[in-house]
Structures are given as structure tokens and as C-alpha cells.
Design a protein around this motif. Structure first.
Motif, PDB file in Angstrom:
ATOM      1  N   ARG A  65      41.601   6.169  39.663  1.00 43.25           N
ATOM      2  CA  ARG A  65      42.302   7.436  39.871  1.00 43.25           C
ATOM      3  C   ARG A  65      41.612   8.611  39.191  1.00 43.25           C
ATOM      4  O   ARG A  65      41.004   8.453  38.139  1.00 43.25           O
ATOM      5  CB  ARG A  65      43.733   7.323  39.350  1.00 43.25           C
ATOM      6  CG  ARG A  65      44.585   6.288  40.048  1.00 43.25           C
ATOM      7  CD  ARG A  65      45.867   6.030  39.290  1.00 43.25           C
ATOM      8  NE  ARG A  65      45.593   5.401  37.993  1.00 43.25           N
ATOM      9  CZ  ARG A  65      46.475   5.307  37.009  1.00 43.25           C
ATOM     10  NH1 ARG A  65      47.678   5.822  37.167  1.00 43.25           N
ATOM     11  NH2 ARG A  65      46.153   4.713  35.876  1.00 43.25           N
ATOM     12  N   SER A  66      41.800   9.798  39.784  1.00 43.57           N
ATOM     13  CA  SER A  66      41.391  11.024  39.102  1.00 43.57           C
ATOM     14  C   SER A  66      42.370  11.285  37.967  1.00 43.57           C
ATOM     15  O   SER A  66      43.441  10.656  37.886  1.00 43.57           O
ATOM     16  CB  SER A  66      41.409  12.207  40.079  1.00 43.57           C
ATOM     17  OG  SER A  66      42.746  12.583  40.384  1.00 43.57           O
ATOM     18  N   CYS A  67      42.062  12.236  37.097  1.00 43.23           N
ATOM     19  CA  CYS A  67      42.953  12.529  35.974  1.00 43.23           C
ATOM     20  C   CYS A  67      44.321  12.988  36.469  1.00 43.23           C
ATOM     21  O   CYS A  67      45.356  12.666  35.863  1.00 43.23           O
ATOM     22  CB  CYS A  67      42.338  13.573  35.047  1.00 43.23           C
ATOM     23  SG  CYS A  67      41.888  15.135  35.835  1.00 43.23           S
ATOM     24  N   TYR A  68      44.369  13.702  37.599  1.00 41.62           N
ATOM     25  CA  TYR A  68      45.645  14.205  38.106  1.00 41.62           C
ATOM     26  C   TYR A  68      46.450  13.107  38.804  1.00 41.62           C
ATOM     27  O   TYR A  68      47.681  13.092  38.737  1.00 41.62           O
ATOM     28  CB  TYR A  68      45.409  15.383  39.052  1.00 41.62           C
ATOM     29  CG  TYR A  68      44.596  16.493  38.418  1.00 41.62           C
ATOM     30  CD1 TYR A  68      44.865  16.927  37.115  1.00 41.62           C
ATOM     31  CD2 TYR A  68      43.536  17.091  39.094  1.00 41.62           C
ATOM     32  CE1 TYR A  68      44.123  17.936  36.512  1.00 41.62           C
ATOM     33  CE2 TYR A  68      42.789  18.102  38.500  1.00 41.62           C
ATOM     34  CZ  TYR A  68      43.079  18.515  37.209  1.00 41.62           C
ATOM     35  OH  TYR A  68      42.340  19.508  36.621  1.00 41.62           O
ATOM     36  N   MET A  72      50.194  11.856  37.704  1.00 38.72           N
ATOM     37  CA  MET A  72      51.275  11.644  38.669  1.00 38.72           C
ATOM     38  C   MET A  72      51.961  10.301  38.422  1.00 38.72           C
ATOM     39  O   MET A  72      53.191  10.198  38.422  1.00 38.72           O
ATOM     40  CB  MET A  72      50.696  11.688  40.085  1.00 38.72           C
ATOM     41  CG  MET A  72      51.658  11.275  41.174  1.00 38.72           C
ATOM     42  SD  MET A  72      52.829  12.557  41.590  1.00 38.72           S
ATOM     43  CE  MET A  72      53.128  12.140  43.294  1.00 38.72           C
ATOM     44  N   GLY A  73      51.172   9.268  38.196  1.00 39.14           N
ATOM     45  CA  GLY A  73      51.740   7.955  37.921  1.00 39.14           C
ATOM     46  C   GLY A  73      52.606   7.958  36.671  1.00 39.14           C
ATOM     47  O   GLY A  73      53.693   7.374  36.650  1.00 39.14           O
ATOM     48  N   ARG A  74      52.136   8.606  35.629  1.00 36.35           N
ATOM     49  CA  ARG A  74      52.904   8.648  34.378  1.00 36.35           C
ATOM     50  C   ARG A  74      54.226   9.392  34.567  1.00 36.35           C
ATOM     51  O   ARG A  74      55.233   9.045  33.956  1.00 36.35           O
ATOM     52  CB  ARG A  74      52.059   9.307  33.278  1.00 36.35           C
ATOM     53  CG  ARG A  74      50.859   8.459  32.892  1.00 36.35           C
ATOM     54  CD  ARG A  74      49.993   9.115  31.834  1.00 36.35           C
ATOM     55  NE  ARG A  74      48.801   8.295  31.583  1.00 36.35           N
ATOM     56  CZ  ARG A  74      47.884   8.559  30.667  1.00 36.35           C
ATOM     57  NH1 ARG A  74      48.000   9.646  29.907  1.00 36.35           N
ATOM     58  NH2 ARG A  74      46.850   7.760  30.509  1.00 36.35           N
ATOM     59  N   ILE A  75      54.197  10.417  35.397  1.00 36.73           N
ATOM     60  CA  ILE A  75      55.411  11.201  35.645  1.00 36.73           C
ATOM     61  C   ILE A  75      56.439  10.390  36.411  1.00 36.73           C
ATOM     62  O   ILE A  75      57.598  10.293  36.005  1.00 36.73           O
ATOM     63  CB  ILE A  75      55.056  12.493  36.407  1.00 36.73           C
ATOM     64  CG1 ILE A  75      54.343  13.471  35.469  1.00 36.73           C
ATOM     65  CG2 ILE A  75      56.299  13.133  37.011  1.00 36.73           C
ATOM     66  CD1 ILE A  75      53.654  14.622  36.181  1.00 36.73           C
ATOM     67  N   ILE A  76      56.048   9.788  37.525  1.00 34.46           N
ATOM     68  CA  ILE A  76      57.053   9.128  38.371  1.00 34.46           C
ATOM     69  C   ILE A  76      57.546   7.809  37.786  1.00 34.46           C
ATOM     70  O   ILE A  76      58.589   7.305  38.195  1.00 34.46           O
ATOM     71  CB  ILE A  76      56.530   8.915  39.808  1.00 34.46           C
ATOM     72  CG1 ILE A  76      55.332   7.966  39.836  1.00 34.46           C
ATOM     73  CG2 ILE A  76      56.197  10.235  40.457  1.00 34.46           C
ATOM     74  CD1 ILE A  76      54.858   7.617  41.245  1.00 34.46           C
ATOM     75  N   PHE A  77      56.830   7.253  36.803  1.00 38.92           N
ATOM     76  CA  PHE A  77      57.314   6.044  36.139  1.00 38.92           C
ATOM     77  C   PHE A  77      58.075   6.346  34.856  1.00 38.92           C
ATOM     78  O   PHE A  77      58.512   5.435  34.158  1.00 38.92           O
ATOM     79  CB  PHE A  77      56.151   5.088  35.846  1.00 38.92           C
ATOM     80  CG  PHE A  77      55.647   4.377  37.068  1.00 38.92           C
ATOM     81  CD1 PHE A  77      56.432   3.434  37.711  1.00 38.92           C
ATOM     82  CD2 PHE A  77      54.404   4.658  37.599  1.00 38.92           C
ATOM     83  CE1 PHE A  77      55.987   2.778  38.845  1.00 38.92           C
ATOM     84  CE2 PHE A  77      53.934   4.015  38.735  1.00 38.92           C
ATOM     85  CZ  PHE A  77      54.737   3.071  39.362  1.00 38.92           C
ATOM     86  N   ALA A 129      51.155  16.353  41.147  1.00 33.70           N
ATOM     87  CA  ALA A 129      51.534  16.023  39.771  1.00 33.70           C
ATOM     88  C   ALA A 129      52.412  17.124  39.187  1.00 33.70           C
ATOM     89  O   ALA A 129      53.438  16.845  38.533  1.00 33.70           O
ATOM     90  CB  ALA A 129      50.289  15.814  38.912  1.00 33.70           C
ATOM     91  N   ILE A 130      52.044  18.383  39.412  1.00 28.43           N
ATOM     92  CA  ILE A 130      52.863  19.496  38.917  1.00 28.43           C
ATOM     93  C   ILE A 130      54.228  19.487  39.592  1.00 28.43           C
ATOM     94  O   ILE A 130      55.269  19.617  38.936  1.00 28.43           O
ATOM     95  CB  ILE A 130      52.161  20.849  39.169  1.00 28.43           C
ATOM     96  CG1 ILE A 130      50.852  20.945  38.386  1.00 28.43           C
ATOM     97  CG2 ILE A 130      53.080  22.006  38.790  1.00 28.43           C
ATOM     98  CD1 ILE A 130      49.998  22.158  38.752  1.00 28.43           C
TER      99      ILE A 130
END
Length: 405
Positions: A65-68, A72-77, A129-130
Motif C-alpha cells: 500500500r501507499s502511505c495514504y 485508510m486502513g487504520r481509519i476504517i478499522f 483517507a481524509i
């Protein structure tokens, strides 16, 4: 059609692949070539992942994955994201499943901003992600709960404040954690900036130009009521999409709630320009933004549609947000928020006693208090952090349990 694999076939031939090993330098090299090739075709004003200003704490780049995408993964989990499905958009704790919840609003913002960003050839990974993280710090009961919490915290210290966009940053930087021993989600600068700068409740912006020389201090220590622009064009897109997402949807919900009968409260000019349904309004405003922003380092709406949208929002405020039924709900919410705030502030005076309270609500608060990631934070900040994380139903349950006679 020539694919990237054809173009870079000689480079790939040099890499000795080991498909059974997912974590190896060869995979990383191949995926980086592909990502760099994709991003080389972005708009000149897009934020490339390779040019990210990084994280507060350095981490080795992800393999795939790219940094963004990683953000996104960290946010939705995160736990805060899951709670959004039980937080209010406009109508408090509704029994009607078709009334918009906070998580639906987030999905709408993600959808709308993705359409705009793709048309403008921007970084979709950053936009998503934002968009998915922009409301993580929203209080229960929507903006009424936000205002009530702000009033509570200021009653203890006038220098403190509660705003959902600033608290969203606090959630991802402090209150959430990915694994034991780590505080916060450690997201990239551009995502953090887009989240703290997303506020779509500003009605006087017909255009938005990114503030590219933003400092970390301007992001992490955002002053109260500051509405400065995001640092990226992607962040500007999300800020506009936030506004577009609720302008028409709130009317649909108000109809379902029996607060209005139709669009009769809108002027003929607004209906002529923006249509009479949510889908028409979104389609017109999104098309307008794209048309006026292509190949520009600025997100712009035409003057006519901007005025019509502001008139639409003003009508919503007068006929929906100020409706007697909503005002009555708001008064009950203010009472609930202040009541549980007072109870938890009192409990924080003797946290050991609170741990052994007969009240389950007080005991759970005490456990949160002693395990708070900022051990040097003042009691009122911990109390507000706890209440802000509640869903509508949980906050109501706490009130009922604490004040039941």
C-alpha cells in the motif's frame, strides 16, 4: 493497448520474484515502479504519495500500500469509525432506519469527493483517507452535542474548546491506538491536515486554494474557529464535498421525520438551479465544481450556483434546523450532555472511589480515566474525551442510569 507491464518489462525481468514470500524487497521494488508510473500521470497540482511529508513517528513503508492507503486502513478499522453508525447526523437517535447516520454521511462525502478527485486527476487514495476519517471526532447528537460539550468544557476553563474537526485529529493522534504501547494511529501529515481542516459548515467559500506552506504547528495546534484552507488540493475537495453531501440529504430526512412537506420553502431560483431532489442537487454541484476547477490549483464553484447553495443552506437552517421539534430535541440533549458531564467531573475528584461505584457508568468512566493515554491531561479534558466518544444511545443510557430515581 500497451500496459505498464509491457513498458517496464525489462525492469521486471531483472527482478527475481519469489511469489511465496509476500514481504520482500523485490515485491516492494515492482510495486513502487507501478505506483510511481500511475502517479506520474496525476495533475500537476495533485499530492503524490512519494512526496508525503511523512508521519509524526517514522515507519518503514508498507510493501503493497501507499502511505495514504495505509492510513485508510487504520481509519476504517478504528473503534471510533465503527461508532459512527450509531451517531447522529441531524436527527437524534432516530428509530427510522432510513434517517441518515453519521457513518452514512461519511460514505456520501467519500463518494462525492472521489468523483470530483478522479475527474480532476488528483490522488484518490489521499482523498478517501481524509473523507473516511473526517468525522471520527464527532460528539454524540451531532452539532448540538458538539455545542453542548464546548459549553461544558468552557465552564471549567474558558481557554479550552471542543470542535469536532479538532477532536477528530485528537482521536487519530492520541485516543486511538493500533497496538499496545503505541499512542494514536500515526497517520501521514496530509491526511491529518485534511481531517482537521475539513469543516464544511463554512458557508462563504465559493473557492478554496490549498495552503501548501502549512506547518505541523498549524495542524496540531489549530486555534478555535480557525477555518484556514487544507494544505492539499485533495483536502480542499473533501471540504467542498462535506457541504454538498448534506445540503440536499437533510431535506430528504426532514421529510421522513415529518418536519417539512416538500421543497415549498425553497425559492424558485434555488430549485431552477439546483433541482428539487438530492440526486439532482449533487449532480449539478459536482459538475459545477469539476467544470470550474479542471487544471487549476483551486477548487471553485460558479457564482450563481454558490449563491443558490447558500440560499439552500439558509432555508435548511430556518425550516429544518430551527424547527420547533428540532429545538425541543436540542434542549433535551443539552440537559443530557451537561448532566453526564457534571457526574463524570464529580467522579474525577476521587477516581479510586469512582472505580468502586455502584453505578456501572461511573465505573466504566473511571477505568477510561486511569487508562487515558495522556496521564498529564487535566480532568475536564478526559471527561470530554470520554463523552465525545459515545454513541447517541450510549450517552442516553448513561443519563438514564445515572439519574434514574
Amino acid at each position: 493497448m500497451t500496459s505498464m507491464f509491457d513498458i517496464y518489462s525489462e525492469e521486471f525481468d531483472k527482478i527475481d520474484f519469489e511469489p511465496q514470500l509476500i514481504n520482500n524487497e523485490k515485491d516492494t521494488e515492482m510495486l513502487k515502479i507501478l505506483r510511481d508510473e500511475r502517479e506520474s500521470h496525476f495533475s500537476a497540482f495533485a499530492q503524490r504519495s512519494s512526496e508525503s511529508r511523512g508521519r509524526l513517528r517514522y515507519e518503514e513503508p508498507a510493501i503493497i500500500r501507499s502511505c495514504y492507503e495505509r492510513d485508510m486502513g487504520r481509519i476504517i478499522f478504528s473503534q471510533s469509525f465503527r461508532r459512527l453508525r450509531h451517531k447522529t447526523q441531524v436527527f437524534f437517535n432516530p428509530s427510522n432506519d432510513h434517517i441518515c447516520s453519521r457513518i452514512e454521511h461519511v460514505i456520501y462525502v467519500n463518494y462525492i469527493s472521489t468523483i470530483i478527485g478522479r475527474a480532476l486527476n488528483l490522488n484518490i487514495d489521499l482523498i478517501q483517507a481524509i473523507a473516511m476519517g473526517h468525522d471520527l471526532g464527532h460528539a454524540p447528537f451531532g452539532h448540538t452535542g458538539e455545542r453542548a460539550l464546548n459549553s461544558c468544557i468552557k465552564s471549567v476553563d474558558p481557554n479550552l474548546f471542543f470542535e469536532h474537526e479538532v477532536h477528530s485529529l485528537r482521536v487519530i493522534d492520541v485516543l486511538e491506538n493500533r497496538k499496545p504501547g503505541y499512542t494514536g494511529l500515526n497517520l501521514s501529515f496530509e491526511v491529518r491536515d485534511g481531517i482537521v481542516s475539513h469543516c464544511g459548515e463554512t458557508y462563504n467559500e465559493s473557492s478554496l486554494k490549498p495552503l501548501r506552506d502549512k506547518t505541523e504547528e498549524m495542524v496540531s495546534s489549530k486555534p478555535e474557529k480557525s477555518r484556514i484552507a487544507p494544505a492539499t488540493l485533495e483536502g480542499c475537495v473533501v471540504r467542498f464535498a462535506d457541504k454538498i453531501a448534506y445540503v440536499g440529504r437533510d431535506v430528504e430526512d426532514a421529510r421522513r421525520a415529518g418536519i417539512i412537506g416538500g421543497t415549498e420553502f425553497l425559492s424558485d431560483d434555488v430549485i431552477k438551479r439546483l433541482g428539487s431532489t438530492n440526486s439532482e442537487t449533487i449532480n449539478i454541484l459536482v459538475g459545477d465544481l469539476i467544470h470550474n476547477s479542471i487544471d487549476n490549483d483551486e477548487i471553485t464553484m460558479s457564482e450563481g450556483n454558490f449563491k443558490a447553495m447558500n440560499n439552500f443552506l439558509t432555508s435548511n437552517f430556518e425550516k429544518i434546523y430551527s424547527a420547533p421539534k428540532i429545538r425541543t430535541y436540542e434542549e433535551t440533549i443539552k440537559i443530557q450532555i451537561k448532566a453526564i458531564f457534571d457526574a463524570f467531573m464529580d467522579a474525577s475528584n476521587d477516581i479510586e472511589k469512582a472505580l468502586h461505584s455502584d453505578s456501572p457508568s461511573i465505573r466504566k468512566f473511571a477505568e477510561f480515566y486511569i487508562n487515558h493515554p495522556e496521564q498529564d491531561s487535566v480532568p475536564v479534558r478526559r471527561v470530554v474525551d470520554y463523552i465525545a466518544g459515545m454513541t447517541d444511545a450510549y450517552a442516553t443510557g448513561c443519563f438514564d442510569e445515572l439519574y434514574r430515581v
